[in-house]
Design a protein around this motif. Sequence first.
Motif, PDB file in Angstrom:
ATOM      1  N   UNK A  72       3.708  -1.095   3.750  1.00 30.28           N
ATOM      2  CA  UNK A  72       3.226   0.174   3.215  1.00 30.28           C
ATOM      3  C   UNK A  72       4.367   1.168   3.080  1.00 30.28           C
ATOM      4  N   UNK A  73       4.161   2.111   2.169  1.00 28.49           N
ATOM      5  CA  UNK A  73       5.053   3.254   1.995  1.00 28.49           C
ATOM      6  C   UNK A  73       4.196   4.493   2.186  1.00 28.49           C
ATOM      7  N   UNK A  74       4.625   5.376   3.074  1.00 32.43           N
ATOM      8  CA  UNK A  74       3.862   6.597   3.367  1.00 32.43           C
ATOM      9  C   UNK A  74       4.622   7.784   2.793  1.00 32.43           C
ATOM     10  N   UNK A  75       3.985   8.488   1.864  1.00 30.40           N
ATOM     11  CA  UNK A  75       4.627   9.641   1.241  1.00 30.40           C
ATOM     12  C   UNK A  75       3.687  10.840   1.276  1.00 30.40           C
ATOM     13  N   UNK A  76       4.266  12.012   1.400  1.00 31.10           N
ATOM     14  CA  UNK A  76       3.521  13.265   1.293  1.00 31.10           C
ATOM     15  C   UNK A  76       4.254  14.152   0.309  1.00 31.10           C
ATOM     16  N   UNK A  77       3.854  14.138  -0.951  1.00 31.62           N
ATOM     17  CA  UNK A  77       4.544  14.969  -1.928  1.00 31.62           C
ATOM     18  C   UNK A  77       4.226  16.446  -1.739  1.00 31.62           C
ATOM     19  N   UNK A  78       5.205  17.267  -2.060  1.00 33.81           N
ATOM     20  CA  UNK A  78       5.014  18.705  -1.999  1.00 33.81           C
ATOM     21  C   UNK A  78       4.674  19.279  -3.369  1.00 33.81           C
ATOM     22  N   UNK A  79       5.034  18.550  -4.419  1.00 36.81           N
ATOM     23  CA  UNK A  79       4.733  19.005  -5.785  1.00 36.81           C
ATOM     24  C   UNK A  79       4.339  17.777  -6.596  1.00 36.81           C
ATOM     25  N   UNK A  80       3.071  17.388  -6.526  1.00 36.98           N
ATOM     26  CA  UNK A  80       2.612  16.234  -7.274  1.00 36.98           C
ATOM     27  C   UNK A  80       1.324  16.620  -7.971  1.00 36.98           C
ATOM     28  N   UNK A 103       0.855  -1.186   0.000  1.00 38.59           N
ATOM     29  CA  UNK A 103       0.000   0.000   0.000  1.00 38.59           C
ATOM     30  C   UNK A 103       0.890   1.235   0.000  1.00 38.59           C
ATOM     31  N   UNK A 104       0.671   2.105  -0.974  1.00 34.14           N
ATOM     32  CA  UNK A 104       1.355   3.403  -1.019  1.00 34.14           C
ATOM     33  C   UNK A 104       0.322   4.444  -0.646  1.00 34.14           C
ATOM     34  N   UNK A 105       0.558   5.140   0.441  1.00 28.82           N
ATOM     35  CA  UNK A 105      -0.465   6.051   0.938  1.00 28.82           C
ATOM     36  C   UNK A 105       0.158   7.328   1.473  1.00 28.82           C
ATOM     37  N   UNK A 106      -0.689   8.301   1.692  1.00 31.58           N
ATOM     38  CA  UNK A 106      -0.296   9.547   2.353  1.00 31.58           C
ATOM     39  C   UNK A 106      -0.680   9.460   3.829  1.00 31.58           C
ATOM     40  N   UNK A 107      -0.161  10.347   4.663  1.00 25.43           N
ATOM     41  CA  UNK A 107      -0.495  10.291   6.090  1.00 25.43           C
ATOM     42  C   UNK A 107      -1.977  10.413   6.386  1.00 25.43           C
ATOM     43  N   UNK A 108      -2.741  11.030   5.472  1.00 25.54           N
ATOM     44  CA  UNK A 108      -4.169  11.206   5.734  1.00 25.54           C
ATOM     45  C   UNK A 108      -4.997   9.994   5.321  1.00 25.54           C
ATOM     46  N   UNK A 109      -4.379   8.935   4.749  1.00 24.21           N
ATOM     47  CA  UNK A 109      -5.079   7.697   4.432  1.00 24.21           C
ATOM     48  C   UNK A 109      -5.035   6.728   5.607  1.00 24.21           C
ATOM     49  N   UNK A 110      -5.951   5.772   5.609  1.00 26.24           N
ATOM     50  CA  UNK A 110      -5.944   4.731   6.635  1.00 26.24           C
ATOM     51  C   UNK A 110      -4.719   3.834   6.460  1.00 26.24           C
TER      52      UNK A 110
END
Length: 276
Positions: free
Chosen positions: A108-116, A93-100
């Motif tokens: 899982x890999x947790x990413x928060x892109x700044x320019x996507x 699962x590749x998710x952002x911090x706001x996902x479950x």
Amino acid sequence: MDYVALNVACTGGEQAEILTAELADYAFESFETEGCVLKAYIRQDLLADCKAEIDALLVRYGVEGRYISIETQNWNALWESNFPAVDVEGRLLIRAPFHAPAPDGVPEVVVMPKMSFGTGHHATTWLMSRAVLDLGVAGRTGLDMGSGTGVLAIVAAKCGARHLDAVDIDDWADANCRENIEANGVADRIEPMLGDVRRIAGRRYDFILANINRNILTADMAAYAAALLPGGDLVMSGFLAADVEAIEAAAAREGLLPVARAERDGWFLVHVRRPQ
């Protein structure tokens, strides 16, 4: 830096795919479709050099385009409102911090892109991530070229890769990659490198991951081939069906042998290998 979204009202999905392939010849960095509207994103400072040609292209296809300026600080909110978590066959699962969080037992890999940019590249992220899961990267050294958020390098590190270089020309992407690899606990095995393909001169890799676009892939193919160790794998995505032949031909000219193709939602992946 600021970006511009080109919104084009298309007659249907087929015309949107054709226009995406045509616009990929320019400096657009990402594409997405919402209904019959194609959205193409380009840096504002690069648009002036090609706007007349783009306008002529749209006239040729009988469609109208609307240019909308988007300030840098708006990208986080835009991304958060559009980006779904990426579930790779229940294996990742590749998710952002706001996902479950991922279910128990699923990495899982947790990413928060700044320019996507929108959702257009989620199919390619899925394709590339699945390829990494099946590539057998444990103990090997790799390169994530055009690394962006660093997501593919992080996936490879979590699959046991010994070391990865993560190269991107954008300073925002480089900074974001550093944040994401730290947050995922793999900073000791991933080296972010700000710059273009010249940064890998003299370096050698067991595998290279390049999720970019056709123009960059074909232009830099010789550098990728030179950086691959014998038996090394080059896995590429970020392009459509119309681009596959050009990608494979460029690889063949460098002596790279075809291994596999894959497709998802109209986006393609090509896997080639340097002979032993």
